[in-house]
Design a protein around this motif. Structure first.
Motif, PDB file in Angstrom:
ATOM      1  N   LEU A   1       0.757  -1.213   0.084  1.00 49.66           N
ATOM      2  CA  LEU A   1      -0.111   0.061  -0.010  1.00 49.66           C
ATOM      3  C   LEU A   1       0.862   1.302  -0.047  1.00 49.66           C
ATOM      4  O   LEU A   1       0.573   2.036  -0.701  1.00 49.66           O
ATOM      5  N   PRO A   2       1.990   1.466   0.918  1.00 45.81           N
ATOM      6  CA  PRO A   2       2.684   2.663   0.698  1.00 45.81           C
ATOM      7  C   PRO A   2       3.179   2.789  -0.505  1.00 45.81           C
ATOM      8  O   PRO A   2       3.353   4.015  -0.957  1.00 45.81           O
ATOM      9  N   LEU A   3       3.754   1.789  -1.053  1.00 47.83           N
ATOM     10  CA  LEU A   3       4.577   1.643  -2.510  1.00 47.83           C
ATOM     11  C   LEU A   3       3.673   2.333  -3.453  1.00 47.83           C
ATOM     12  O   LEU A   3       4.075   3.091  -4.324  1.00 47.83           O
ATOM     13  N   LEU A   4       2.339   1.662  -3.397  1.00 43.98           N
ATOM     14  CA  LEU A   4       1.281   2.101  -4.211  1.00 43.98           C
ATOM     15  C   LEU A   4       1.037   3.356  -4.431  1.00 43.98           C
ATOM     16  O   LEU A   4       1.042   4.116  -5.287  1.00 43.98           O
ATOM     17  N   MET A   5       0.622   4.084  -2.926  1.00 46.71           N
ATOM     18  CA  MET A   5       0.442   5.355  -2.901  1.00 46.71           C
ATOM     19  C   MET A   5       1.573   6.291  -3.428  1.00 46.71           C
ATOM     20  O   MET A   5       1.256   7.327  -4.172  1.00 46.71           O
ATOM     21  N   ARG A   6       2.844   5.961  -2.925  1.00 43.78           N
ATOM     22  CA  ARG A   6       3.770   6.799  -3.302  1.00 43.78           C
ATOM     23  C   ARG A   6       4.057   6.567  -5.025  1.00 43.78           C
ATOM     24  O   ARG A   6       4.359   7.711  -5.572  1.00 43.78           O
ATOM     25  N   GLY A   7       3.946   5.594  -5.622  1.00 39.23           N
ATOM     26  CA  GLY A   7       3.978   5.550  -6.935  1.00 39.23           C
ATOM     27  C   GLY A   7       2.892   6.462  -7.744  1.00 39.23           C
ATOM     28  O   GLY A   7       3.573   6.910  -8.818  1.00 39.23           O
ATOM     29  N   LEU A   8       1.626   6.202  -7.229  1.00 39.87           N
ATOM     30  CA  LEU A   8       0.702   7.050  -7.951  1.00 39.87           C
ATOM     31  C   LEU A   8       1.007   8.673  -7.734  1.00 39.87           C
ATOM     32  O   LEU A   8       0.794   9.051  -8.577  1.00 39.87           O
ATOM     33  N   ALA A   9       1.524   9.161  -6.587  1.00 40.99           N
ATOM     34  CA  ALA A   9       1.965  10.318  -6.239  1.00 40.99           C
ATOM     35  C   ALA A   9       2.964  10.819  -7.213  1.00 40.99           C
ATOM     36  O   ALA A   9       2.802  11.725  -7.854  1.00 40.99           O
ATOM     37  N   ASP A  10       3.978   9.883  -7.423  1.00 38.73           N
ATOM     38  CA  ASP A  10       5.203  10.419  -8.193  1.00 38.73           C
ATOM     39  C   ASP A  10       4.697  10.208  -9.668  1.00 38.73           C
ATOM     40  O   ASP A  10       5.259  11.168 -10.609  1.00 38.73           O
ATOM     41  N   ARG A  11       4.203   9.120 -10.192  1.00 41.05           N
ATOM     42  CA  ARG A  11       3.924   8.983 -11.581  1.00 41.05           C
ATOM     43  C   ARG A  11       2.876  10.046 -12.075  1.00 41.05           C
ATOM     44  O   ARG A  11       3.005  10.469 -13.484  1.00 41.05           O
ATOM     45  N   TYR A  12       1.829  10.324 -11.502  1.00 37.73           N
ATOM     46  CA  TYR A  12       0.795  11.448 -11.846  1.00 37.73           C
ATOM     47  C   TYR A  12       0.669  12.621 -11.365  1.00 37.73           C
ATOM     48  O   TYR A  12      -0.125  13.314 -11.706  1.00 37.73           O
ATOM     49  N   GLY A  13       1.580  12.768 -10.182  1.00 38.76           N
ATOM     50  CA  GLY A  13       1.482  14.070  -9.587  1.00 38.76           C
ATOM     51  C   GLY A  13       0.494  14.403  -8.780  1.00 38.76           C
ATOM     52  O   GLY A  13      -0.025  15.316  -8.526  1.00 38.76           O
TER      53      GLY A  13
ATOM     54  N   HIS B   1       4.951  13.688   0.657  1.00 36.67           N
ATOM     55  CA  HIS B   1       4.619  14.440  -0.343  1.00 36.67           C
ATOM     56  C   HIS B   1       3.375  14.231  -1.036  1.00 36.67           C
ATOM     57  O   HIS B   1       2.930  14.559  -2.068  1.00 36.67           O
ATOM     58  N   PHE B   2       2.456  13.647  -0.174  1.00 32.05           N
ATOM     59  CA  PHE B   2       1.051  13.689  -0.702  1.00 32.05           C
ATOM     60  C   PHE B   2       0.129  13.603   0.448  1.00 32.05           C
ATOM     61  O   PHE B   2       0.682  13.152   1.773  1.00 32.05           O
ATOM     62  N   ASN B   3      -1.134  13.676   0.303  1.00 34.17           N
ATOM     63  CA  ASN B   3      -1.959  13.796   1.555  1.00 34.17           C
ATOM     64  C   ASN B   3      -3.050  12.571   1.200  1.00 34.17           C
ATOM     65  O   ASN B   3      -3.294  12.295  -0.099  1.00 34.17           O
TER      66      ASN B   3
END
Length: 196
Positions: free
Chosen positions: A32-44, A72-74
């Motif tokens: 889950l943390p990796l998925l959330m971080r990946g979405l934040a990084d990939r799509y802004g 870096h995301f909420n």
């Protein structure tokens, strides 16, 4: 979402318990943390909503363990009033992970009603959790359900008293009148719950 279905599945009024559409399944907590971080990084993406019926406890731990300072995301999502949230340090780490709001189904400020509905929630625990969330800067969004089976006028007054006593710790309220799910076990013996 980190899971599908509800891990509790005991609340008498809930459609997820009365007629579960999905068998409960959950992904690995580490994902889950990796998925959330990946979405934040990939799509802004800067704001993420976890749409689980209730984010499982092991997922909350994983998010707290992966806390960044500053995040870096909420994010926000639905959770149960679980004892783990009585740990102020864990709640502070959830805030560091980007948690800005938790949506919690309290339903009633009457312990008798909570027990009758099999919520698995103790009001003393709720008080500690609300205080921890406020201290950490995480908004609490409480769901209250009036007119649940067996609720009396005194129970409704206890709910009002509870909400007044904790108004400074509650960010948002969602007040509703109960709609009984057709497949609910409550209809098997309605007199047991004061429904005539």
């Amino acid at each position: 979402s980190s899971s599908r279905g509800c891990y509790w599945q005991r609340c008498l009024f809930c459609p997820a318990a009365a007629a579960p559409v999905h068998r409960y399944t959950a992904s690995s907590p580490a994902d889950l943390p990796l998925l959330m971080r990946g979405l934040a990084d990939r799509y802004g993406v800067r704001y993420l909503q976890l749409t689980d019926n209730a984010v499982p406890v092991n997922m909350l731990k994983a998010l707290a363990d992966q806390a960044e300072s500053p995040a870096h995301f909420n994010w926000f999502g639905f959770v149960r009033f679980e004892p783990i949230l009585e740990d102020a340090c864990l709640v502070a780490r959830l805030a560091q992970s980007g948690c800005r709001m938790l949506q919690l189904g309290l339903e009633s400020g009457s312990q008798r009603v909570l027990d009758l509905l099999d919520k698995g929630v103790q009001l003393a625990s709720v008080e500690r959790i609300l205080a921890n969330l406020k201290l950490a800067g995480i908004a609490s969004y409480l769901y209250i359900m009036l007119g649940t089976p067996g609720e009396t006028e005194d129970d409704a007054e206890q709910t009002l008293t509870f909400l007044e006593a904790h108004a400074a710790e509650i960010g948002f309220l969602n007040l509703s009148i109960m709609n009984l799910p057709r497949a609910s076990g409550l209809l098997d013996d309605p007199a047991q719950y004061g429904i005539c």
